[in-house]
Design an enzyme around this catalytic site. Structure first.
Site: not given
Ligand SMILES: CC(C)(COP(=O)(O)OP(=O)(O)OC[C@H]1O[C@@H](n2cnc3c(N)ncnc32)[C@H](O)[C@@H]1OP(=O)(O)O)[C@@H](O)C(=O)NCCC(=O)NCCS
Length: 392
Positions: A277, A328
């Protein structure tokens, strides 16, 4: 054409010292004052107007939450009755929308249908282009009232069934299940759905709410703002994640397969949907409620496989990546046990978030300034024009 006068943006852009670039994704930016909801990401807490989310999930109906988000306080019985009456009266779709739905049901995916039909709903709104606060409130309530019929009519038509008109005797969540299935739902199922609506109703400045507020800040209309929000919600990193989480669980098939599935996905640098998140660094408080609900609804329907798979995923994703589930993951589990098709899960998220989006849009109108951030130009400068025949 440039929107900045001479000596404004152009001067700023030529002096890199003056430009502050926000972190990608604007995580540290506070975009507005708001009285709608609040999050403490490290403590894993969420409040609507100061009420703890778990408290609302246990005690409030979705209709009460709608009132709370829009009025900044809980309703009295009379106020709730008045709101319920307005919502019930406005559930039915106009002939224009019902007719449009037949075409959309043949051709459009559920979220595209919702985006298009919410946009189209503006054509027959009785308040037309009236943008007074009173008219904006009525438009907000009509959108909340009609979204269940948009989704249910679409679902019935695409599966070759007759549409089922709304039942004025049933509350919002129960009526939605009724219009989907054509029969009055079990009381506990309707309650469970109502709880998911409350949990999805608002969540501060997420991508779709920010989109809605940006559109509203230009003094564009409520329908345009909500249409944009639906487009933002559709993406798999936002609301689309509940459908993606469900597809993952279907692929996994058995709890015992979860560990290998996650390992394989992470090795390929793919995200595990329903985890992580932007704000919470611990368990999403909505996920805590939904985890229990997914188990309960599954048990009541004699199939706890989905709850088992999602819980196995939670354990293995934490072990391998130290990530927590978000709203979700377990919402998908509840919806599957209630018999909701996978591709209706994000539209149902939108149905519930309609409460928060419209509250934020009204809050934006009430104290507006057009949202217009800058950008840091990193392209080439001082280019010399080359006629087309001389380019090579
Ligand atoms: C929600 C989300 C977009 C938040 O993203 P964020 O805070 O910007 O974090 P990032 O996408 O930049 O990820 C940061 C790190 O955690 C990892 N990470 C974050 N969410 C992850 C996931 N669901 N699965 C695997 N790795 C994940 C990233 O790969 C990244 O790793 P790294 O630093 O080794 O490259 C992200 O967690 C995600 O894509 N989750 C899956 C989609 C989801 O469930 N969305 C609903 C949100 S309510």
């Amino acid at each position: 054409m440039h929107d900045a006068g001479p000596g404004r943006a152009s001067e700023r852009a030529t002096d890199p010292e003056d430009v502050t670039v926000s972190e990608k994704g604007l995580r540290e930016v506070v975009a507005a004052d708001s009285s709608v909801s609040d999050i403490d990401g490290d403590a894993g807490r969420l409040w609507y107007v100061g009420y703890e989310i778990a408290d609302l999930a246990t005690n409030a109906t979705f209709e009460e939450v709608v009132y709370l988000l829009h009025h900044g306080r809980l309703p009295t019985e009379d106020e709730l009755d008045e709101l319920n009456e307005f919502l019930v009266e406005n559930r039915e779709l106009s002939p224009f929308l019902t007719q449009l739905m037949s075409t959309l049901a043949q051709q459009a995916s559920p979220m595209s249908m919702l985006r298009t039909s919410v946009s189209a709903a503006s054509a027959y709104d009785p308040d037309g282009w009236d943008d007074s606060p009173e008219a904006q409130y009525r438009k907000a309530m009509r959108l909340i009232a009609k979204t269940p019929a948009l989704i249910a009519y679409y679902e019935r038509l695409r599966t070759g069934l007759e549409i089922v008109p709304p039942n004025p005797k049933l509350p919002h969540a129960a009526n939605f299940l009724y219009m989907l299935a054509g029969e009055e739902p079990d009381h506990d199922d309707a309650d469970a759905l109502d709880t998911t609506f409350t949990l999805y109703a608002d969540h501060t400045m997420n991508a779709s709410t920010f989109t809605a507020r940006i559109i509203a800040s230009t003094l564009s209309d409520m329908f345009s703002a909500i249409t944009g929000a639906i487009g933002a919600l559709k993406g798999p990193l936002h609301g689309g994640a509940n459908e993606e989480a469900m597809k993952m669980a279907e692929e996994i098939g058995e709890p015992a397969n979860a560990e290998a599935y996650v390992r394989d996905r992470l090795e390929r640098h793919e995200k595990v949907m329903g985890f992580g998140h932007a704000v919470y660094t611990t368990m999403d408080p909505r996920a805590t409620v939904l985890k229990q609900l997914a188990r309960e609804v599954g048990a009541r329907h004699g199939d706890e496989r989905w709850a088992d798979i999602f819980e196995a995923l939670q354990a293995t994703v934490y072990e391998q990546k130290e990530l927590w589930p978000n709203v979700d993951l377990y919402a998908a589990g509840v919806y599957r046990s209630l018999g909701v098709p996978t591709d209706l899960m994000t539209p149902i998220f939108a149905l519930a978030r309609m409460a928060g989006w419209t509250a934020h849009v009204r809050e934006q109108y009430a104290d507006n300034k057009v949202i217009r951030p800058g950008s840091n130009y990193v392209g080439p400068r001082d280019q010399v024009w080359v006629p087309i025949e001389e380019r090579g």
